[in-house]
Enzyme design. Sequence first.
Site, PDB file in Angstrom:
ATOM      1  N   CYS A   1       0.884  -1.163   0.000  1.00 15.97           N
ATOM      2  CA  CYS A   1       0.000   0.000   0.000  1.00 15.97           C
ATOM      3  C   CYS A   1       0.921   1.212   0.000  1.00 15.97           C
ATOM      4  O   CYS A   1       1.342   1.678   1.061  1.00 15.97           O
ATOM      5  CB  CYS A   1      -0.895  -0.012   1.244  1.00 15.97           C
ATOM      6  N   ASP A  54     -11.760  -8.054  -3.710  1.00 19.62           N
ATOM      7  CA  ASP A  54     -10.383  -8.394  -3.322  1.00 19.62           C
ATOM      8  C   ASP A  54      -9.830  -9.338  -4.376  1.00 19.62           C
ATOM      9  O   ASP A  54     -10.307 -10.457  -4.521  1.00 19.62           O
ATOM     10  CB  ASP A  54     -10.393  -9.058  -1.933  1.00 19.62           C
ATOM     11  N   ARG A  77      -6.618 -10.399  -4.613  1.00 17.63           N
ATOM     12  CA  ARG A  77      -5.296 -10.931  -4.280  1.00 17.63           C
ATOM     13  C   ARG A  77      -5.210 -12.446  -4.410  1.00 17.63           C
ATOM     14  O   ARG A  77      -6.160 -13.146  -4.132  1.00 17.63           O
ATOM     15  CB  ARG A  77      -4.915 -10.530  -2.842  1.00 17.63           C
TER      16      ARG A  77
HETATM   17  N1  LIG Z   1      -8.857  -1.480  -3.905  1.00 14.93           N
HETATM   18  C1  LIG Z   1      -8.582  -0.904  -2.738  1.00 14.93           C
HETATM   19  N2  LIG Z   1      -7.494  -1.329  -2.069  1.00 14.93           N
HETATM   20  C2  LIG Z   1      -7.227  -0.756  -0.877  1.00 14.93           C
HETATM   21  C3  LIG Z   1      -8.020   0.283  -0.337  1.00 14.93           C
HETATM   22  N3  LIG Z   1      -7.478   0.643   0.850  1.00 14.93           N
HETATM   23  C4  LIG Z   1      -6.388  -0.140   1.024  1.00 14.93           C
HETATM   24  N4  LIG Z   1      -6.225  -0.978  -0.008  1.00 14.93           N
HETATM   25  C5  LIG Z   1      -5.253  -2.048  -0.211  1.00 14.93           C
HETATM   26  O1  LIG Z   1      -5.609  -3.091   0.666  1.00 14.93           O
HETATM   27  C6  LIG Z   1      -4.464  -3.860   0.980  1.00 14.93           C
HETATM   28  C7  LIG Z   1      -4.404  -4.034   2.500  1.00 14.93           C
HETATM   29  O2  LIG Z   1      -3.743  -5.140   2.712  1.00 14.93           O
HETATM   30  P1  LIG Z   1      -3.236  -5.769   4.097  1.00 14.93           P
HETATM   31  O3  LIG Z   1      -2.458  -4.774   4.857  1.00 14.93           O
HETATM   32  O4  LIG Z   1      -2.577  -7.041   3.710  1.00 14.93           O
HETATM   33  O5  LIG Z   1      -4.502  -5.995   4.950  1.00 14.93           O
HETATM   34  P2  LIG Z   1      -5.824  -6.761   4.976  1.00 14.93           P
HETATM   35  O6  LIG Z   1      -6.144  -7.645   3.838  1.00 14.93           O
HETATM   36  O7  LIG Z   1      -6.790  -5.701   5.263  1.00 14.93           O
HETATM   37  O8  LIG Z   1      -5.708  -7.733   6.204  1.00 14.93           O
HETATM   38  P3  LIG Z   1      -4.985  -7.611   7.581  1.00 14.93           P
HETATM   39  O9  LIG Z   1      -3.993  -8.721   7.562  1.00 14.93           O
HETATM   40  O10 LIG Z   1      -6.016  -7.831   8.597  1.00 14.93           O
HETATM   41  O11 LIG Z   1      -4.380  -6.259   7.660  1.00 14.93           O
HETATM   42  C8  LIG Z   1      -3.282  -3.137   0.376  1.00 14.93           C
HETATM   43  O12 LIG Z   1      -2.923  -3.765  -0.842  1.00 14.93           O
HETATM   44  C9  LIG Z   1      -3.836  -1.726   0.108  1.00 14.93           C
HETATM   45  O13 LIG Z   1      -3.199  -1.079  -0.984  1.00 14.93           O
HETATM   46  C10 LIG Z   1      -9.169   0.699  -1.062  1.00 14.93           C
HETATM   47  O14 LIG Z   1      -9.947   1.537  -0.642  1.00 14.93           O
HETATM   48  N5  LIG Z   1      -9.397   0.075  -2.260  1.00 14.93           N
HETATM   49 ZN   LIG Z   2      -3.442   0.980   2.880  1.00 22.46          ZN
END
Ligand SMILES: Nc1nc2c(ncn2[C@@H]2O[C@H](COP(=O)(O)OP(=O)(O)OP(=O)(O)O)[C@@H](O)[C@H]2O)c(=O)[nH]1
Ligand SMILES: [Zn+2]
Length: 203
Positions: free
Chosen positions: A54, A126, A128
Site C-alpha cells: 500500500c 479483493d 489478491r
Molecule cells: N482497492 C482498494 N485497495 C485498498 C483500499 N485501501 C487499502 N487498499 C489495499 O488493501 C491492501 C491491504 O492489505 P493488508 O495490509 O494485507 O490488509 P488486509 O487484507 O486488510 O488484512 P490484515 O492482515 O487484517 O491487515 C493493500 O494492498 C492496500 O493497498 C481501497 O480503498 N481500495
Molecule cells: Zn493501505
Amino acid sequence: MSVVFVAASKLPTPFATFTMHGFLDEASGKEHVALTLGDFSDGLPVLGRLHSECLTGDALFSQRCDCGAQLEAALRAIAEEGRGVLLYLRQEGRGIGLLNKIRAYELQDAGADTVEANERLGFAADQRDYSICQPMLDHLGISAIKLMTNNPRKVKALEGFGVRVAERHPLEIRLNVHNRKYLTTKAGKLGHMLGLQHQEEAE
Ligand SMILES: Nc1nc2c(ncn2[C@@H]2O[C@H](COP(=O)(O)OP(=O)(O)OP(=O)(O)O)[C@@H](O)[C@H]2O)c(=O)[nH]1
Ligand SMILES: [Zn+2]
C-alpha cells in the site's frame, strides 16, 4: 510456481536488523520481499505477517487505511519476539494496482465504500492471490506460522497450500475520522475480524 529467490542482504531498521530476501515472480514480473529475523530450523511456528503493498499507507503516511500502522506494528512485534517473518507482497490496492486504487479513492471521495468502488471499476472486492507466498515460505524453511492478521482469507489461503496457522494474532489499529468508513466496511463486507464496536463504545 514461477516465484524464484534472487538475493538476500541485511536491512537495518529502527526496530531490528532484518535479513531481506528478494524474490521474482517470473510470470508477472513482480518483485516481492521477505524480511526475516532469527532462526527457523527448529520448525516451531514463526510469528509472521503477509503484508500487501500500500504505497499510500506504507510510504506516504495516508490515514485512509490502517496499512502503515499495521506494517510498523508487525515489524515491532517481530523485533520484540526476536524471530519472525514479514512477506511484503506487491499486490497494491488488493491486487488492482496503484492507479486503479486512486480511481477507487476518487469514487470513495464521492460517497462509495471501498467494496462498491472496486465493483464499479469492474473488479472483485479483493483480487489478491496468496499462492505466491508458498515458494517464498518454502525457501525460508517455514511451515507453521503465528499469523498477525484480521483477515480470514489469509488464514484460509495459507492452510490451503499446507502452511499450518498455529495462532492468529489480531493487528488492530485505532479508528480515525479518515479510516472509520474503510475499517467498518472491511468488518461488514470483507469479513475482517475487528473489534470496532468496543472502540466506538469507548469513544
Ligand atoms: N482497492 C482498494 N485497495 C485498498 C483500499 N485501501 C487499502 N487498499 C489495499 O488493501 C491492501 C491491504 O492489505 P493488508 O495490509 O494485507 O490488509 P488486509 O487484507 O486488510 O488484512 P490484515 O492482515 O487484517 O491487515 C493493500 O494492498 C492496500 O493497498 C481501497 O480503498 N481500495
Ligand atoms: Zn493501505
